[in-house]
Design a protein around this motif. Sequence first.
Motif, PDB file in Angstrom:
ATOM      1  N   UNK A 197       0.713  -1.227  -0.124  1.00  0.00           N
ATOM      2  CA  UNK A 197       0.038   0.055   0.225  1.00  0.00           C
ATOM      3  C   UNK A 197       0.949   1.434  -0.054  1.00  0.00           C
ATOM      4  N   UNK A 198       2.059   1.493   0.908  1.00  0.00           N
ATOM      5  CA  UNK A 198       2.715   2.391   0.696  1.00  0.00           C
ATOM      6  C   UNK A 198       3.401   2.464  -0.353  1.00  0.00           C
ATOM      7  N   UNK A 199       4.234   1.940  -1.235  1.00  0.00           N
ATOM      8  CA  UNK A 199       4.167   1.976  -2.682  1.00  0.00           C
ATOM      9  C   UNK A 199       3.451   1.941  -3.575  1.00  0.00           C
ATOM     10  N   UNK A 200       2.156   1.258  -3.408  1.00  0.00           N
ATOM     11  CA  UNK A 200       1.637   1.722  -4.684  1.00  0.00           C
ATOM     12  C   UNK A 200       0.639   3.417  -4.254  1.00  0.00           C
ATOM     13  N   UNK A 220      -0.650   4.120   8.294  1.00  0.00           N
ATOM     14  CA  UNK A 220      -1.625   4.390   7.730  1.00  0.00           C
ATOM     15  C   UNK A 220      -2.677   5.909   7.473  1.00  0.00           C
ATOM     16  N   UNK A 221      -2.118   6.790   8.870  1.00  0.00           N
ATOM     17  CA  UNK A 221      -1.903   8.132   9.248  1.00  0.00           C
ATOM     18  C   UNK A 221      -1.649   9.269   8.039  1.00  0.00           C
ATOM     19  N   UNK A 222      -0.407   9.146   7.954  1.00  0.00           N
ATOM     20  CA  UNK A 222       0.522   9.556   7.501  1.00  0.00           C
ATOM     21  C   UNK A 222       0.632   9.101   5.889  1.00  0.00           C
ATOM     22  N   UNK A 223       0.100   8.579   5.333  1.00  0.00           N
ATOM     23  CA  UNK A 223      -0.280   8.313   4.055  1.00  0.00           C
ATOM     24  C   UNK A 223      -1.404   8.876   3.478  1.00  0.00           C
ATOM     25  N   UNK A 224      -2.487   9.393   4.542  1.00  0.00           N
ATOM     26  CA  UNK A 224      -4.164   9.811   4.172  1.00  0.00           C
ATOM     27  C   UNK A 224      -3.852  11.577   4.996  1.00  0.00           C
ATOM     28  N   UNK A 225      -3.070  11.651   5.436  1.00  0.00           N
ATOM     29  CA  UNK A 225      -3.256  12.430   5.572  1.00  0.00           C
ATOM     30  C   UNK A 225      -3.137  14.153   4.755  1.00  0.00           C
ATOM     31  N   UNK A 226      -2.332  13.738   2.994  1.00  0.00           N
ATOM     32  CA  UNK A 226      -2.840  14.674   2.780  1.00  0.00           C
ATOM     33  C   UNK A 226      -4.458  14.894   2.236  1.00  0.00           C
ATOM     34  N   UNK A 282      -6.939  13.653   4.035  1.00  0.00           N
ATOM     35  CA  UNK A 282      -8.569  13.456   5.261  1.00  0.00           C
ATOM     36  C   UNK A 282      -7.254  14.878   6.260  1.00  0.00           C
ATOM     37  N   UNK A 283      -7.013  15.772   6.280  1.00  0.00           N
ATOM     38  CA  UNK A 283      -5.785  16.713   7.140  1.00  0.00           C
ATOM     39  C   UNK A 283      -6.298  16.665   8.649  1.00  0.00           C
ATOM     40  N   UNK A 284      -7.911  17.178   9.367  1.00  0.00           N
ATOM     41  CA  UNK A 284      -8.273  17.009  10.428  1.00  0.00           C
ATOM     42  C   UNK A 284      -8.319  15.812  10.813  1.00  0.00           C
ATOM     43  N   UNK A 285      -8.638  14.835  10.428  1.00  0.00           N
ATOM     44  CA  UNK A 285      -8.855  13.506  11.358  1.00  0.00           C
ATOM     45  C   UNK A 285      -8.509  12.978  11.298  1.00  0.00           C
ATOM     46  N   UNK A 286      -6.837  12.704  10.732  1.00  0.00           N
ATOM     47  CA  UNK A 286      -5.403  12.385  10.664  1.00  0.00           C
ATOM     48  C   UNK A 286      -4.658  12.965  11.608  1.00  0.00           C
ATOM     49  N   UNK A 287      -4.967  14.175  11.510  1.00  0.00           N
ATOM     50  CA  UNK A 287      -3.905  15.281  13.116  1.00  0.00           C
ATOM     51  C   UNK A 287      -4.594  14.982  14.270  1.00  0.00           C
ATOM     52  N   UNK A 288      -5.822  14.638  14.326  1.00  0.00           N
ATOM     53  CA  UNK A 288      -6.248  14.545  15.905  1.00  0.00           C
ATOM     54  C   UNK A 288      -5.875  12.711  15.712  1.00  0.00           C
ATOM     55  N   UNK A 289      -6.115  11.966  15.165  1.00  0.00           N
ATOM     56  CA  UNK A 289      -5.677  10.967  15.692  1.00  0.00           C
ATOM     57  C   UNK A 289      -3.888  10.950  15.757  1.00  0.00           C
ATOM     58  N   UNK A 290      -3.576  11.328  15.278  1.00  0.00           N
ATOM     59  CA  UNK A 290      -1.974  11.803  15.200  1.00  0.00           C
ATOM     60  C   UNK A 290      -1.274  12.111  17.007  1.00  0.00           C
ATOM     61  N   UNK A 291      -2.466  13.053  17.146  1.00  0.00           N
ATOM     62  CA  UNK A 291      -1.650  13.929  18.625  1.00  0.00           C
ATOM     63  C   UNK A 291      -2.220  13.065  19.746  1.00  0.00           C
TER      64      UNK A 291
END
Length: 684
Positions: free
Chosen positions: A413-416, A476-482, A484-493
């Motif tokens: 998934x990272x590669x693709x 996953x959060x890093x790949x999704x961030x571009x 869906x930035x808001x929910x990924x930033x919230x979970x990352x925190x």
Amino acid sequence: YPLSDGSGSVTVATTRPETMLGDTAVAINPEDERYKDIKADTVILPLQNNEIPIIRDEYVDTSFGTGCLKITPAHDPNDYQIGQKHKLPSVKVIGDDGIMTDLAGNFEGLDRFECRDAVVKALKDKGLLEKIVPHPHSVGHCYRCNTVIEPNLSRQWFVSVKPLAEKAIAAVKEGKTRIIPQMWTKTYFEWMNNIRDWCISRQIWWGHQIPAWTCEKCEKIIVEMEDPAICPDCGSDKLIRETDVLDTWFSSALWPFSTMGWPDETDLLKKYYPTSALVTGFDILFFWVARMMMMGIHFMGDVPFKDVYVHALVRDEKGKKMSKSTGNVIDPLVVIEKYGTDAFRFTLTAFAAQGRDVKMSEKRVEGYRHFINKLWNAARFALMHIDKGYDSTPDKTNLSLQDEWILSRLGQVVENTSDALEDFRFNDAASTLYQFVWHEFCDWYLEAIKPALYGKEGEERKEACKKVLWQVLHDLLIMLHPIIPFVTEEIWDKLPGTQGSIMYTTYPSDVPDTTYMSRNEKAESGMKMIMSIVTGIRNIRGEMNISPSLTIDVVLYSSEEDTRKSLTGFGAVITDLARLKSLDVTDSENRPKAAATGVVEGATIFVPLEGIIDFAQETKRLSKEIDKVNKELAKVSKKLNNEDFLAKAPEEVKAKVREKYEALSEKQHNIESHIKKIQDIEAD
């Protein structure tokens, strides 16, 4: 228009009678049989009474009007081009203020529309008007004050852009800049290969004033980088600055370098020119993109950007362009308020296929809101089990098949995803991540590791499982961030072991030690078998209307010894995921009594149903259900066979009826298949 030799006349049609006062020729097509016998070379221009030439040009459309075209170079852009071709004079009879000039003869001083009425009356009085007919056509209006725009001849500043265009064409051909999707490259070349001199002056209040001065004494035109003090020819200091300003697109063409200190060689300019990518709409590919290319190559000696991504147009769900008059506009702010920004962003990304417009509907946004919720709930579950201060890359010890499988899939998934983003295939990136998050991470992996997380497989397995869970969620959060930035930033925190914003984190494939994501085909093959077996069992449950909460017995048959060994080894996982009471792996082909059957690659599934299903009661229930479906289907079929309905009903109504028919037909087929299966089982 009387022929000057007195042999007759030709009839000309016009929607702007006032401009005929500035006619300098009448054009006919040399192939037009109606005018081949005309001997005269000139006609008398009505009301002005001067001779103007008859010219022959293939531009004239023989099927339109009378086939005779009045040529007014000063008041029509197409006529101007013909005038240049045939070396015709340009007679300006309408001034810049809309008042007829002295060249309009007896009509001097009239407003252009007053003149129109006066010209028509004069033609009638002289017997020169053949007829007046209604003619719907497009007339340009100012979008601010709704005034009719008058094509008019004026002195302007031009740039000879052909030499600049040649270099910009070469840059794309040589691959220094690529246009994505590729289909727009052809459009770019078509514009650039047929480029004309560029009019860069505008008569508006705001803009960059053109650096040109005129000497009052000798009328020399001076163009300089710095304000001149005196005329270089006569030495006079009486210089008048040009009042015209540069075309907006000319100023915009300088944007890639003028915004960073140019013409000075600033550090900012050295660092950011050329930039990597420009994202833009197809409608300004020529107005802006091509002009930035030309100016960048000319002034900076290099292209302004390496990639040009031409994004899609967002249309309504039926593919129609949104407009207020149609009432099909989807307001982004309303959608965001209702479904959330991340759901809206993911929808747009998921449907942004190259070369295709986005068909937008609220239903699609609602669907991706479910995806955001799925991710949020998965993260909440993971954070319940990951200790605070916990961050550890998985090692190779104590990993289960499920762990090895999800890490192997994560690597793919990272590669693709990385490849898709590099190639501007944003929809492929979104699709890859959606599939992995929903169907692999949530539906399978989180369910498969619950026994380990709840301590049923020992502390070492629990710790190893938590490491894998942390790593997968982290990446996953890093790949999704571009997207869906808001929910990924919230979970990352909230994720242990993270610092600062997710924006500054390294992409997973760029991390030095990524051996944890190495491809593991054995684990993928094993998990694929588990998933097919569990899915097969679940399908039988659904077909036979067996409650998901009820534990059942299952027999797996395979003739291959290696397959049986694998299935035996996977027994605990299959038992847990499929909610089984018992699992028996056998090499015996004897089918258990009253068993439902499913076939998957390498194995046959038997689910004994005796004591679980009352076959007579189930058959009765299904019979009632199919009777109901048949009645509904008969009603829908009658409507579809009604010629009056098909002729008068709106297309969207007919489409809904057809959809209902297809859905009922499918339901009918499924129930009939279910009844047959029960009958087959009872027969055994």
